[in-house]
Write a protein that holds these residues in place. Sequence first.
Motif, PDB file in Angstrom:
ATOM      1  N   GLU A   1       0.758  -1.297  -0.033  1.00 20.77           N
ATOM      2  CA  GLU A   1       0.193  -0.082  -0.193  1.00 20.77           C
ATOM      3  C   GLU A   1       0.907   1.424   0.090  1.00 20.77           C
ATOM      4  O   GLU A   1       0.575   2.260  -0.728  1.00 20.77           O
ATOM      5  CB  GLU A   1      -0.885  -0.053   1.145  1.00 20.77           C
ATOM      6  CG  GLU A   1      -2.021  -1.065   1.195  1.00 20.77           C
ATOM      7  CD  GLU A   1      -2.807  -1.301   2.515  1.00 20.77           C
ATOM      8  OE1 GLU A   1      -2.782  -0.111   3.404  1.00 20.77           O
ATOM      9  OE2 GLU A   1      -3.726  -2.004   2.439  1.00 20.77           O
TER      10      GLU A   1
ATOM     11  N   SER B   1       3.921   1.559  -1.195  1.00 19.73           N
ATOM     12  CA  SER B   1       4.250   1.583  -2.917  1.00 19.73           C
ATOM     13  C   SER B   1       3.276   2.437  -3.720  1.00 19.73           C
ATOM     14  O   SER B   1       3.703   3.280  -4.339  1.00 19.73           O
ATOM     15  CB  SER B   1       4.760   0.242  -3.221  1.00 19.73           C
ATOM     16  OG  SER B   1       5.344   0.399  -4.618  1.00 19.73           O
ATOM     17  N   THR B   2       1.962   1.865  -3.378  1.00 22.59           N
ATOM     18  CA  THR B   2       1.014   2.589  -4.077  1.00 22.59           C
ATOM     19  C   THR B   2       0.890   3.904  -3.982  1.00 22.59           C
ATOM     20  O   THR B   2       0.888   4.932  -4.895  1.00 22.59           O
ATOM     21  CB  THR B   2      -0.408   2.171  -3.983  1.00 22.59           C
ATOM     22  OG1 THR B   2      -0.215   0.594  -4.499  1.00 22.59           O
ATOM     23  CG2 THR B   2      -1.624   2.737  -4.826  1.00 22.59           C
ATOM     24  N   TRP B   3       1.071   4.231  -2.802  1.00 21.98           N
ATOM     25  CA  TRP B   3       0.858   5.556  -2.055  1.00 21.98           C
ATOM     26  C   TRP B   3       2.090   6.511  -2.834  1.00 21.98           C
ATOM     27  O   TRP B   3       1.910   7.539  -3.285  1.00 21.98           O
ATOM     28  CB  TRP B   3       0.793   5.854  -0.743  1.00 21.98           C
ATOM     29  CG  TRP B   3       0.856   7.162  -0.155  1.00 21.98           C
ATOM     30  CD1 TRP B   3      -0.107   8.020   0.193  1.00 21.98           C
ATOM     31  CD2 TRP B   3       1.961   7.904   0.471  1.00 21.98           C
ATOM     32  NE1 TRP B   3       0.114   9.094   0.661  1.00 21.98           N
ATOM     33  CE2 TRP B   3       1.552   9.426   0.716  1.00 21.98           C
ATOM     34  CE3 TRP B   3       3.347   7.798   0.132  1.00 21.98           C
ATOM     35  CZ2 TRP B   3       2.364  10.362   1.193  1.00 21.98           C
ATOM     36  CZ3 TRP B   3       4.160   8.892   0.625  1.00 21.98           C
ATOM     37  CH2 TRP B   3       3.796   9.863   0.917  1.00 21.98           C
TER      38      TRP B   3
ATOM     39  N   ASN C   1       3.642   6.105  -5.557  1.00 21.54           N
ATOM     40  CA  ASN C   1       3.582   6.250  -6.821  1.00 21.54           C
ATOM     41  C   ASN C   1       2.396   7.314  -7.010  1.00 21.54           C
ATOM     42  O   ASN C   1       2.633   8.104  -8.200  1.00 21.54           O
ATOM     43  CB  ASN C   1       3.226   4.922  -7.521  1.00 21.54           C
ATOM     44  CG  ASN C   1       4.630   3.969  -7.877  1.00 21.54           C
ATOM     45  OD1 ASN C   1       5.289   4.254  -8.762  1.00 21.54           O
ATOM     46  ND2 ASN C   1       4.480   2.904  -7.015  1.00 21.54           N
ATOM     47  N   GLN C   2       1.650   7.439  -6.242  1.00 17.61           N
ATOM     48  CA  GLN C   2       0.507   8.502  -6.316  1.00 17.61           C
ATOM     49  C   GLN C   2       0.913   9.961  -5.977  1.00 17.61           C
ATOM     50  O   GLN C   2       0.068  10.913  -6.443  1.00 17.61           O
ATOM     51  CB  GLN C   2      -0.947   8.058  -5.656  1.00 17.61           C
ATOM     52  CG  GLN C   2      -1.377   6.827  -6.299  1.00 17.61           C
ATOM     53  CD  GLN C   2      -2.733   6.177  -5.479  1.00 17.61           C
ATOM     54  OE1 GLN C   2      -2.769   6.473  -4.276  1.00 17.61           O
ATOM     55  NE2 GLN C   2      -3.432   5.238  -5.762  1.00 17.61           N
ATOM     56  N   ASN C   3       1.896  10.007  -5.370  1.00 14.47           N
ATOM     57  CA  ASN C   3       2.228  11.080  -4.756  1.00 14.47           C
ATOM     58  C   ASN C   3       3.678  11.609  -5.234  1.00 14.47           C
ATOM     59  O   ASN C   3       4.485  12.597  -4.396  1.00 14.47           O
ATOM     60  CB  ASN C   3       2.433  11.192  -3.067  1.00 14.47           C
ATOM     61  CG  ASN C   3       0.853  10.987  -2.822  1.00 14.47           C
ATOM     62  OD1 ASN C   3       0.335  12.100  -2.461  1.00 14.47           O
ATOM     63  ND2 ASN C   3       0.285   9.777  -2.553  1.00 14.47           N
ATOM     64  N   LYS C   4       4.337  11.174  -6.556  1.00 14.70           N
ATOM     65  CA  LYS C   4       5.165  11.556  -6.786  1.00 14.70           C
ATOM     66  C   LYS C   4       5.457  13.070  -6.934  1.00 14.70           C
ATOM     67  O   LYS C   4       4.444  13.765  -7.272  1.00 14.70           O
ATOM     68  CB  LYS C   4       5.434  11.014  -8.398  1.00 14.70           C
ATOM     69  CG  LYS C   4       5.675   9.681  -8.433  1.00 14.70           C
ATOM     70  CD  LYS C   4       5.896   8.996  -9.956  1.00 14.70           C
ATOM     71  CE  LYS C   4       5.872   7.477  -9.920  1.00 14.70           C
ATOM     72  NZ  LYS C   4       5.995   7.073 -11.465  1.00 14.70           N
TER      73      LYS C   4
END
Length: 329
Positions: free
Chosen positions: A142, A144-146, A148-151
């Motif tokens: 989760e 990792s997903t966060w 990628n979503q907050n680059k």
Amino acid sequence: MKTLLKLSLAATAVITAFGAQAQEFPSKDKTVTLVVPYAAGGPTDRVARDLAEALRKPLGGVSVVVDNAAGAGSTIGTAKAARATPDGYTLLLNNIAMSTMPTMYRKLAFNVVNDFEYLGIINDVPMTLIAKPSMAANNYKELSTWINQNKGKINLGNAGLGSASHLCGLMFQSALQIDMTPVPYKGTAPAITDLIGGQIDLLCDQTTNTTSQIEGKKVKAYAVTTTKRLTTPALKDLPTLAESGLKDFNVTIWHGVYAPKGTPADVLKKLNEAIKAALKDPEFIKKQEGLGAVVATDKRIEPAEHKKFVQSEIDKWGAVIKAAGSYAD
């Protein structure tokens, strides 16, 4: 002829005296100083003080004292040790900085490879990836997903240029191929305080600094940086970053002991033997385990292997530092 004879006798006397001095090492009339290029109370200082105590017995009861010579990313204390008289009575204990300074600093008053005699690796300290308590992600997948979503919006704290947390952060970003905003602090304590308060998002730091925070649930923990999971109760359920998808990710903060270049071979041998004896001391092992450190037992406790290992680490971290453009004056 008489002059030549006198010179020959004088030279023989000097050599004999020097040999006797080396054979007498260590003298109970002298003190062995262990230079630590960091402030008192930090993780490296604690390792040094535990080692100093464990060295007393194998060195025949000689007093071993710690000299904290902090500043400039450990370069001040390291230079002090390099300039010391090479007689075995001044040693250096430093960490992974020995492999990062050659690349990170454009000018050094010493050469890490050529200005020291290597005496052996002491321990390895694992690291943990932690986040602010308000982080929504509950596991690494989760997180990792966060990420990628907050680059471009992620603040990654560290304890200062060249610190363990700074290096781990560089390696983490390199593995992800994602840039984060570095937030340097003057030490780990203020970095963790701001992490708990939510002023920064992530931090990668030594177990010596994070285990109690994880146990107290003051931060969220996602992974360890070693190739194998840890057995420490508070950390045993954390996956490794390698098994979480970052192949071959491995960052540990190791400590080693060094003597100034030119220290006599027989003195170096006695010092290495004393260090190896200290590493088997039950009390030393217990204290290191309490810090979350793993006492070295592999071939790196031998001088040649220690030097070979540091040279490989210089190559490893040099590539990471150059890629990040993370240099100091």
